[in-house]
Design a protein around this motif. Structure first.
Motif, PDB file in Angstrom:
ATOM      1  N   THR A  57       6.148  13.996   8.258  1.00 50.82           N
ATOM      2  CA  THR A  57       5.711  13.392   6.990  1.00 50.82           C
ATOM      3  C   THR A  57       4.405  12.630   7.169  1.00 50.82           C
ATOM      4  N   ALA A  58       3.475  12.851   6.263  1.00 54.74           N
ATOM      5  CA  ALA A  58       2.198  12.123   6.334  1.00 54.74           C
ATOM      6  C   ALA A  58       2.419  10.668   5.940  1.00 54.74           C
ATOM      7  N   GLY A  59       1.752   9.752   6.627  1.00 56.95           N
ATOM      8  CA  GLY A  59       1.926   8.329   6.341  1.00 56.95           C
ATOM      9  C   GLY A  59       1.101   7.857   5.173  1.00 56.95           C
ATOM     10  N   VAL A  60       1.234   8.525   4.058  1.00 58.14           N
ATOM     11  CA  VAL A  60       0.473   8.175   2.852  1.00 58.14           C
ATOM     12  C   VAL A  60       1.459   8.029   1.701  1.00 58.14           C
ATOM     13  N   PRO A  61       1.044   7.379   0.588  1.00 62.01           N
ATOM     14  CA  PRO A  61       1.992   7.229  -0.522  1.00 62.01           C
ATOM     15  C   PRO A  61       2.541   8.582  -0.970  1.00 62.01           C
ATOM     16  N   GLY A  62       3.827   8.658  -1.089  1.00 62.50           N
ATOM     17  CA  GLY A  62       4.472   9.900  -1.540  1.00 62.50           C
ATOM     18  C   GLY A  62       4.416  11.039  -0.536  1.00 62.50           C
ATOM     19  N   GLY A  63       4.046  10.730   0.715  1.00 60.71           N
ATOM     20  CA  GLY A  63       3.909  11.782   1.733  1.00 60.71           C
ATOM     21  C   GLY A  63       5.183  12.571   1.966  1.00 60.71           C
ATOM     22  N   SER A  64       6.324  11.962   1.689  1.00 61.12           N
ATOM     23  CA  SER A  64       7.590  12.634   1.996  1.00 61.12           C
ATOM     24  C   SER A  64       8.083  13.533   0.866  1.00 61.12           C
ATOM     25  N   LEU A  65       7.425  13.504  -0.277  1.00 62.41           N
ATOM     26  CA  LEU A  65       7.986  14.240  -1.420  1.00 62.41           C
ATOM     27  C   LEU A  65       8.100  15.755  -1.173  1.00 62.41           C
ATOM     28  N   ASN A  87       6.758   8.530  13.271  1.00 59.19           N
ATOM     29  CA  ASN A  87       8.009   7.761  13.216  1.00 59.19           C
ATOM     30  C   ASN A  87       8.215   7.197  11.819  1.00 59.19           C
ATOM     31  N   GLN A  88       9.095   7.826  11.074  1.00 54.17           N
ATOM     32  CA  GLN A  88       9.305   7.390   9.690  1.00 54.17           C
ATOM     33  C   GLN A  88      10.802   7.213   9.463  1.00 54.17           C
ATOM     34  N   ASN A  89      11.358   6.122  10.009  1.00 49.64           N
ATOM     35  CA  ASN A  89      12.804   5.897   9.894  1.00 49.64           C
ATOM     36  C   ASN A  89      13.238   5.687   8.442  1.00 49.64           C
ATOM     37  N   GLY A  90      12.461   4.882   7.725  1.00 50.01           N
ATOM     38  CA  GLY A  90      12.821   4.593   6.329  1.00 50.01           C
ATOM     39  C   GLY A  90      12.750   5.852   5.484  1.00 50.01           C
ATOM     40  N   THR A  91      11.734   6.666   5.765  1.00 51.96           N
ATOM     41  CA  THR A  91      11.574   7.912   5.021  1.00 51.96           C
ATOM     42  C   THR A  91      12.742   8.861   5.283  1.00 51.96           C
ATOM     43  N   ALA A  92      13.178   8.918   6.546  1.00 49.05           N
ATOM     44  CA  ALA A  92      14.307   9.793   6.883  1.00 49.05           C
ATOM     45  C   ALA A  92      15.544   9.385   6.081  1.00 49.05           C
ATOM     46  N   LEU A 134      10.548   2.764  -4.254  1.00 46.33           N
ATOM     47  CA  LEU A 134      11.241   3.182  -3.027  1.00 46.33           C
ATOM     48  C   LEU A 134      10.242   3.463  -1.917  1.00 46.33           C
ATOM     49  N   ASP A 135       9.085   3.992  -2.284  1.00 50.50           N
ATOM     50  CA  ASP A 135       8.048   4.292  -1.298  1.00 50.50           C
ATOM     51  C   ASP A 135       7.574   2.997  -0.627  1.00 50.50           C
ATOM     52  N   MET A 136       7.398   1.951  -1.453  1.00 49.27           N
ATOM     53  CA  MET A 136       6.954   0.663  -0.911  1.00 49.27           C
ATOM     54  C   MET A 136       7.987   0.133   0.086  1.00 49.27           C
ATOM     55  N   CYS A 137       9.252   0.218  -0.304  1.00 44.34           N
ATOM     56  CA  CYS A 137      10.312  -0.312   0.572  1.00 44.34           C
ATOM     57  C   CYS A 137      10.415   0.506   1.854  1.00 44.34           C
ATOM     58  N   ARG A 138      10.402   1.846   1.734  1.00 43.23           N
ATOM     59  CA  ARG A 138      10.606   2.647   2.948  1.00 43.23           C
ATOM     60  C   ARG A 138       9.395   2.579   3.872  1.00 43.23           C
ATOM     61  N   THR A 139       8.191   2.388   3.291  1.00 47.35           N
ATOM     62  CA  THR A 139       7.005   2.285   4.146  1.00 47.35           C
ATOM     63  C   THR A 139       7.073   1.015   4.989  1.00 47.35           C
ATOM     64  N   ALA A 140       7.555  -0.084   4.383  1.00 44.88           N
ATOM     65  CA  ALA A 140       7.693  -1.331   5.157  1.00 44.88           C
ATOM     66  C   ALA A 140       8.647  -1.094   6.330  1.00 44.88           C
ATOM     67  N   VAL A 141       9.730  -0.367   6.082  1.00 46.00           N
ATOM     68  CA  VAL A 141      10.689  -0.089   7.168  1.00 46.00           C
ATOM     69  C   VAL A 141      10.071   0.873   8.197  1.00 46.00           C
ATOM     70  N   ASN A 142       9.295   1.837   7.734  1.00 44.93           N
ATOM     71  CA  ASN A 142       8.619   2.756   8.664  1.00 44.93           C
ATOM     72  C   ASN A 142       7.721   1.989   9.632  1.00 44.93           C
ATOM     73  N   VAL A 143       6.900   1.101   9.066  1.00 46.97           N
ATOM     74  CA  VAL A 143       5.938   0.357   9.892  1.00 46.97           C
ATOM     75  C   VAL A 143       6.680  -0.612  10.821  1.00 46.97           C
ATOM     76  N   THR A 203       0.822  -1.225   0.000  1.00 45.34           N
ATOM     77  CA  THR A 203       0.000   0.000   0.000  1.00 45.34           C
ATOM     78  C   THR A 203       0.849   1.266   0.000  1.00 45.34           C
ATOM     79  N   ALA A 204       2.105   1.148   0.407  1.00 41.16           N
ATOM     80  CA  ALA A 204       2.993   2.316   0.561  1.00 41.16           C
ATOM     81  C   ALA A 204       2.356   3.374   1.467  1.00 41.16           C
ATOM     82  N   SER A 205       1.634   2.915   2.485  1.00 42.43           N
ATOM     83  CA  SER A 205       1.015   3.881   3.398  1.00 42.43           C
ATOM     84  C   SER A 205       1.041   3.356   4.839  1.00 42.43           C
ATOM     85  N   SER A 206       1.752   4.072   5.703  1.00 42.41           N
ATOM     86  CA  SER A 206       1.797   3.682   7.124  1.00 42.41           C
ATOM     87  C   SER A 206       0.402   3.800   7.725  1.00 42.41           C
ATOM     88  N   ASN A 207      -0.323   4.849   7.343  1.00 42.49           N
ATOM     89  CA  ASN A 207      -1.652   5.057   7.917  1.00 42.49           C
ATOM     90  C   ASN A 207      -2.601   3.918   7.553  1.00 42.49           C
TER      91      ASN A 207
HETATM   92  N1  ASP Z   1       4.656   6.364   2.174  1.00 49.44           N
HETATM   93  C1  ASP Z   1       5.360   6.617   3.413  1.00 49.44           C
HETATM   94  C2  ASP Z   1       4.549   6.099   4.592  1.00 49.44           C
HETATM   95  O1  ASP Z   1       3.368   6.002   4.504  1.00 49.44           O
HETATM   96  C3  ASP Z   1       5.674   8.076   3.591  1.00 49.44           C
HETATM   97  C4  ASP Z   1       6.690   8.505   2.552  1.00 49.44           C
HETATM   98  O2  ASP Z   1       7.878   8.252   2.775  1.00 49.44           O
HETATM   99  O3  ASP Z   1       6.339   9.042   1.510  1.00 49.44           O
HETATM  100  O4  ASP Z   1       5.112   5.787   5.606  1.00 49.44           O
END
Ligand code: ASP
Length: 417
Positions: free
Chosen positions: A355-363, A313-318, A390-399, A277-281
């Motif tokens: 950063t919002a926990g949604v797809p592309g939230g960090s852009l 908490n968005q470690n992967g995004t950081a 990259l969003d899919m991968c970093r979201t998995a790490v965020n969660v 989903t690429a979304s933490s939320n």
């Molecule tokens: N998609 C990421 C999340 O939901 C946020 C991002 O890095 O764009 O955690």
């Protein structure tokens, strides 16, 4: 067709056509089209995203910190959650920055031609003319937050973020328990929601912008930049793997006294869902369920840390933000000083909270961190085409990071069950 598919097609088309025209096959008519049509189209998109960044960051940070501070009965859990959030995001960014310096995916291509030469010089100068460490620390606290807001896109974002963090804390300290948070919190919620809606609408035009920006890049620089792009993807993914299987595993083993293997096995479904989903939320309901049903975490702590973590908490995004900005600096031929790199790291950690926990939230945040060290916003066009993966991968790490923190702040006798 899904947005990420359209973005990928736009990237491929822009790259192919731009490279073809770079060879001079198309004739002299390409130059005016690139200058007067494609470049303004890309700029328009970037400006529309940048436009919402200041209100979005300020409201998100105030809300995030307010929520943390308002949970009185969980105060020590909240403090430890905040501490681990900062610690894990820092480790993540350090890994990313080390890798991007080591692998140097952006070296070898220089996109100087895509921005006017005098602008490049000015950017390089401002990147070099960094202030001393002590002065940088002093300047973290703004004298006038409104002035910082006005100059946020010219490198004053960090003081503004510091103000928002302090303001959010102060706001939560003034509220009674059970209190909804008052009019300022509600206003922040509405500002944040409106900004997200604007980003959502603007993103609909992103395939056109990506085509225009990538075409311009390929047309002026040739195909070599796309090899670098691939190496950049490898750098981000390698960093995320180190964070997931190195740092998280070590924290679980040494600090939470849990078996990393069984922890990851118990959160497998959640991570797969986060990945797709690429979304933490969107993943929050699943992680809440897994935390109590399979990972034996206390429900109240899990509810608190996971809900806050889905946004704050968005470690992967950081990591992604740090690597991306340094990669773009390499691509634009900017030699960032150590202080600039430290600035990128600090901003990436703080930006992760906003950063919002949604797809592309960090852009939008990437743009802000990039601009703080003088990296041109145009670079976003280059990375947007590969961002979904990259969003899919970093979201998995965020969660995964949210679940790890929940385990770290839980009492040991429960976590050991
Ligand atoms: N998609 C990421 C999340 O939901 C946020 C991002 O890095 O764009 O955690």
């Amino acid at each position: 067709m899904k947005l990420h598919t359209r973005l990928f097609i736009a990237l491929a088309l822009g790259a192919l056509l731009g490279t073809w025209c770079h060879g001079g096959v198309a004739g002299g008519w390409v130059d005016p089209i690139n200058t007067h049509l494609f470049r303004p189209a890309g700029q328009l998109f970037l400006r529309a995203v940048l436009m919402v960044v200041v209100p979005m960051v300020v409201s998100a940070l105030i809300l995030g910190v307010h929520e943390l501070g308002a949970a009185r009965e969980l105060r020590s859990v909240a403090l430890r959650t905040l501490g681990f959030t900062l610690l894990l995001s820092t480790s993540s960014v350090v890994i990313g920055v080390a890798l991007v310096n080591l692998i140097a995916p952006g070296h070898g291509v220089v996109l100087r031609d895509t921005v006017p030469a005098d602008q490049v010089q000015q950017i390089a100068q401002s990147a070099r003319g960094a202030t001393s460490f002590s002065q940088t620390l002093v300047e973290l606290v703004p004298r006038n937050p409104l002035a910082s807001a006005v100059r946020a896109l010219d490198g004053e974002m960090l003081p503004l973020m510091v103000f928002a963090l302090i303001f959010g804390l102060a706001l939560s300290a003034g509220h009674r328990q059970g209190d909804e948070g008052g009019v300022i919190v509600q206003a922040c919620e509405q500002v944040f929601a409106a900004c997200m809606r604007i980003v959502h609408v603007v993103m609909r035009a992103s395939p056109v912008a990506v085509f225009a920006l990538v075409f311009g890049t390929a047309y002026t620089s040739g195909p070599s930049v796309f090899g670098s792009l691939l190496l950049y993807v490898v750098t981000v993914v390698a960093g995320l793997c180190l964070q997931q299987f190195g740092v998280y595993a070590a924290c679980l083993r040494l600090l939470a006294h849990r078996s990393p293997l069984s922890f990851f096995r118990g959160s497998r479904d959640v991570l797969l869902y986060a990945f797709s989903t690429a979304s933490s939320n969107a993943t929050l309901p699943l992680s809440l369920d897994a935390a109590t049903a399979r990972l034996a975490l206390p429900p109240d702590i899990a509810r608190f840390t996971l809900t806050i973590g889905a946004t704050a908490n968005q470690n992967g995004t950081a990591l992604f933000e740090g690597v991306t900005v340094l990669f773009l600096a390499q691509v634009y031929g900017l030699d960032l000083t150590v202080m600039d790199q430290v600035r990128v790291m600090v901003m990436s950690v703080v930006a992760g909270i906003g950063t919002a926990g949604v797809p592309g939230g960090s852009l939008p945040m990437v743009l802000i961190v990039a601009q703080s060290v003088g990296v041109p916003a145009d670079g976003l066009g280059l990375i947007l085409g590969v961002d979904r993966l990259l969003d899919m991968c970093r979201t998995a790490v965020n969660v995964s990071g949210d679940l790890v923190i929940a385990a770290l702040v839980s009492p040991r006798q429960v976590t050991a069950a």
